[in-house]
Design an enzyme around this catalytic site. Structure first.
Site, PDB file in Angstrom:
ATOM      1  N   ARG A  86       0.818  -1.205   0.000  1.00 61.82           N
ATOM      2  CA  ARG A  86       0.000   0.000   0.000  1.00 61.82           C
ATOM      3  C   ARG A  86       0.862   1.269   0.000  1.00 61.82           C
ATOM      4  O   ARG A  86       0.507   2.269  -0.620  1.00 61.82           O
ATOM      5  CB  ARG A  86      -0.904  -0.022   1.234  1.00 61.82           C
ATOM      6  CG  ARG A  86      -1.947   1.078   1.287  1.00 61.82           C
ATOM      7  CD  ARG A  86      -2.968   0.735   2.357  1.00 61.82           C
ATOM      8  NE  ARG A  86      -3.965   1.786   2.474  1.00 61.82           N
ATOM      9  CZ  ARG A  86      -4.090   2.593   3.505  1.00 61.82           C
ATOM     10  NH1 ARG A  86      -3.260   2.490   4.528  1.00 61.82           N
ATOM     11  NH2 ARG A  86      -5.030   3.515   3.538  1.00 61.82           N
ATOM     12  N   HIS A  90       0.381   4.273  -2.687  1.00 57.84           N
ATOM     13  CA  HIS A  90       0.109   5.648  -2.272  1.00 57.84           C
ATOM     14  C   HIS A  90       1.228   6.595  -2.696  1.00 57.84           C
ATOM     15  O   HIS A  90       0.984   7.780  -2.885  1.00 57.84           O
ATOM     16  CB  HIS A  90      -0.100   5.704  -0.761  1.00 57.84           C
ATOM     17  CG  HIS A  90      -1.473   5.297  -0.348  1.00 57.84           C
ATOM     18  ND1 HIS A  90      -2.243   6.021   0.533  1.00 57.84           N
ATOM     19  CD2 HIS A  90      -2.235   4.237  -0.697  1.00 57.84           C
ATOM     20  CE1 HIS A  90      -3.416   5.425   0.708  1.00 57.84           C
ATOM     21  NE2 HIS A  90      -3.424   4.333  -0.027  1.00 57.84           N
ATOM     22  N   VAL A  94       0.573   9.697  -6.226  1.00 57.23           N
ATOM     23  CA  VAL A  94       0.688  11.122  -5.902  1.00 57.23           C
ATOM     24  C   VAL A  94       1.985  11.647  -6.511  1.00 57.23           C
ATOM     25  O   VAL A  94       3.065  11.479  -5.953  1.00 57.23           O
ATOM     26  CB  VAL A  94       0.672  11.344  -4.374  1.00 57.23           C
ATOM     27  CG1 VAL A  94       0.773  12.836  -4.065  1.00 57.23           C
ATOM     28  CG2 VAL A  94      -0.606  10.772  -3.772  1.00 57.23           C
ATOM     29  N   SER A 100       7.793  10.485  -1.906  1.00 59.45           N
ATOM     30  CA  SER A 100       7.285  11.659  -1.187  1.00 59.45           C
ATOM     31  C   SER A 100       6.409  11.242  -0.007  1.00 59.45           C
ATOM     32  O   SER A 100       6.319  11.965   0.987  1.00 59.45           O
ATOM     33  CB  SER A 100       6.496  12.574  -2.129  1.00 59.45           C
ATOM     34  OG  SER A 100       5.403  11.887  -2.716  1.00 59.45           O
ATOM     35  N   GLU A 112       2.938  14.176   3.317  1.00 57.14           N
ATOM     36  CA  GLU A 112       1.673  13.547   2.900  1.00 57.14           C
ATOM     37  C   GLU A 112       1.108  12.599   3.948  1.00 57.14           C
ATOM     38  O   GLU A 112      -0.006  12.091   3.794  1.00 57.14           O
ATOM     39  CB  GLU A 112       1.889  12.796   1.576  1.00 57.14           C
ATOM     40  CG  GLU A 112       2.315  13.718   0.441  1.00 57.14           C
ATOM     41  CD  GLU A 112       2.891  12.985  -0.764  1.00 57.14           C
ATOM     42  OE1 GLU A 112       2.779  11.730  -0.805  1.00 57.14           O
ATOM     43  OE2 GLU A 112       3.467  13.638  -1.655  1.00 57.14           O
ATOM     44  N   ASN A 118      -4.101   8.914   4.427  1.00 62.39           N
ATOM     45  CA  ASN A 118      -2.904   8.317   5.024  1.00 62.39           C
ATOM     46  C   ASN A 118      -2.856   8.396   6.541  1.00 62.39           C
ATOM     47  O   ASN A 118      -2.232   7.555   7.193  1.00 62.39           O
ATOM     48  CB  ASN A 118      -1.656   9.022   4.475  1.00 62.39           C
ATOM     49  CG  ASN A 118      -1.517   8.881   2.974  1.00 62.39           C
ATOM     50  OD1 ASN A 118      -2.031   7.940   2.373  1.00 62.39           O
ATOM     51  ND2 ASN A 118      -0.820   9.826   2.352  1.00 62.39           N
ATOM     52  N   PRO A 187      -8.012   7.242  -5.131  1.00 56.23           N
ATOM     53  CA  PRO A 187      -9.418   6.838  -5.277  1.00 56.23           C
ATOM     54  C   PRO A 187     -10.053   6.486  -3.933  1.00 56.23           C
ATOM     55  O   PRO A 187      -9.385   5.971  -3.040  1.00 56.23           O
ATOM     56  CB  PRO A 187      -9.342   5.612  -6.184  1.00 56.23           C
ATOM     57  CG  PRO A 187      -8.021   5.714  -6.868  1.00 56.23           C
ATOM     58  CD  PRO A 187      -7.100   6.371  -5.889  1.00 56.23           C
TER      59      PRO A 187
END
Length: 348
Positions: A86, A90, A94, A100, A112, A118, A187
């Site tokens: 995951r 993620h 992005v 990042s 983030e 998150n 999403p």
């Protein structure tokens, strides 16, 4: 029915979730030989060319170090496989695969990690820290944090029984982050199929890629709050949606009403929760997809339904498409303001 509910009830816990999709605003959270031929970039890349064999000479121990840490960690905590997969998702969704997502907030940078998809949700950062520390001791400033995420995601799949693939490397680590992009770019678990297709296509990923990557939900957990919409037919008295499994939904409702939506959690795949396989797609066809966005793949669009049926019938086809989609997603490279970080949590 009683046994099914008891199985659900055993899975709740009042702790940060280790799932692929445990936040109402979030969808995603799966894991050597090679020719050394140059790869290619995809999606929103900025001209950075990836290579299968970049570290063979500069850091020949890189892949074995990453694999060893992932294998040991997942053996101790099987849910970490989903968490590491995951993290890579993620990151790539992005502004490209640029690590990042790993940056901590500082006085001059907002990371983030506190974005709604998150916050109190992503985990596995300490595993990445440990891998990076070991790599820095043998190959200083050579292996990027973004490449570590890509390799760890692959290895998480492998140690969970899934397929292996060659990971293209050569990514750089971003010197910036975007909380806004993380908030808006991932999403939702309530996404419709048209929204999912559009989101993935914006990154250069096809409908087949989208359905294959969704198969990462064969691992991990989710909170009740992320699948509330699946229970609406029971809560409102409206007729069940086409393909709904009422017994499954009633068990979910009983779990969530007993312990509360922010506390109750359950496996995304109850049948083989720690094994990377095609059971996720079998579940969708029986109306047992946990997240609304998952079940939608089997009921909202004939094109995605056909892919789901293919994967449910033939695991080898799913594995092949998943491998290809992971390489393609991993090729979404970041911008030019980049480096190879010495510490994945902060810029140099």
């Amino acid at each position: 029915m009683k046994n099914l509910f008891n199985l659900f009830l055993m899975l709740f816990a009042a702790m940060p979730i280790l799932s692929l999709s445990d936040n109402p605003t979030n969808f995603s959270e799966s894991c050597e030989d090679g020719s050394g031929e140059t790869g290619s970039s995809f999606g929103i890349g900025f001209g950075l060319v990836l290579d299968f064999g970049l570290y063979w000479n500069s850091c020949p121990e890189a892949e074995s170090i990453v694999y060893s840490w992932v294998e040991t960690t997942v053996l101790q905590d099987p849910r970490m496989a989903a968490s590491l997969l995951r993290l890579h998702f993620h990151d790539c969704f992005v502004n490209g695969c640029d690590a990042s997502v790993l940056l901590d907030d500082t006085e001059g940078l907002v990371g983030e990690k506190t974005a709604p998809p998150n916050l109190n949700s992503l985990r596995g950062f300490e595993v990445i820290d440990s891998i990076k520390s070991d790599l820095e001791s043998v190959c200083p400033e050579t292996v990027s944090c973004a490449d570590i995420l890509a390799m760890a995601a692959r290895d998480s799949v492998v140690v969970s029984g899934g397929p292996s693939w060659e990971v293209e490397v050569g990514r750089k680590d971003s010197r910036t982050a975007s909380k806004q992009a993380a908030t808006n770019g991932l999403p939702s678990p309530n996404s419709t199929v048209p929204t999912l297709i559009s989101t993935f296509q914006n990154l250069g990923l096809s409908q087949t890629d989208m359905v294959a990557l969704s198969g990462g939900h064969t691992l991990g957990k989710a909170r009740c709050s992320s699948f509330t919409a699946r229970l609406q037919p029971l809560q409102t008295g409206q007729p069940a949606n086409h393909g709904d499994n009422l017994e499954f939904l009633e068990s979910l409702q009983q779990l969530c009403s007993t312990v509360g939506p922010t506390v109750g959690i359950t496996q995304l795949d109850l049948v083989t929760p720690s094994t990377f396989d095609n059971q996720y797609y079998v579940n969708l066809l029986s109306g047992e997809g946990l997240l609304p966005s998952d079940q939608a793949l089997a009921v909202q669009d004939p094109g995605t339904r056909a892919i789901v049926e293919t994967y449910a019938a033939d695991q080898s086809v799913f594995f092949e498409d998943f491998k290809n989609a992971m390489v393609k997603m991993g090729g979404i490279t970041g911008g030019s303001n980049s480096e190879i970080r010495r510490n994945c949590r902060m810029i140099n």
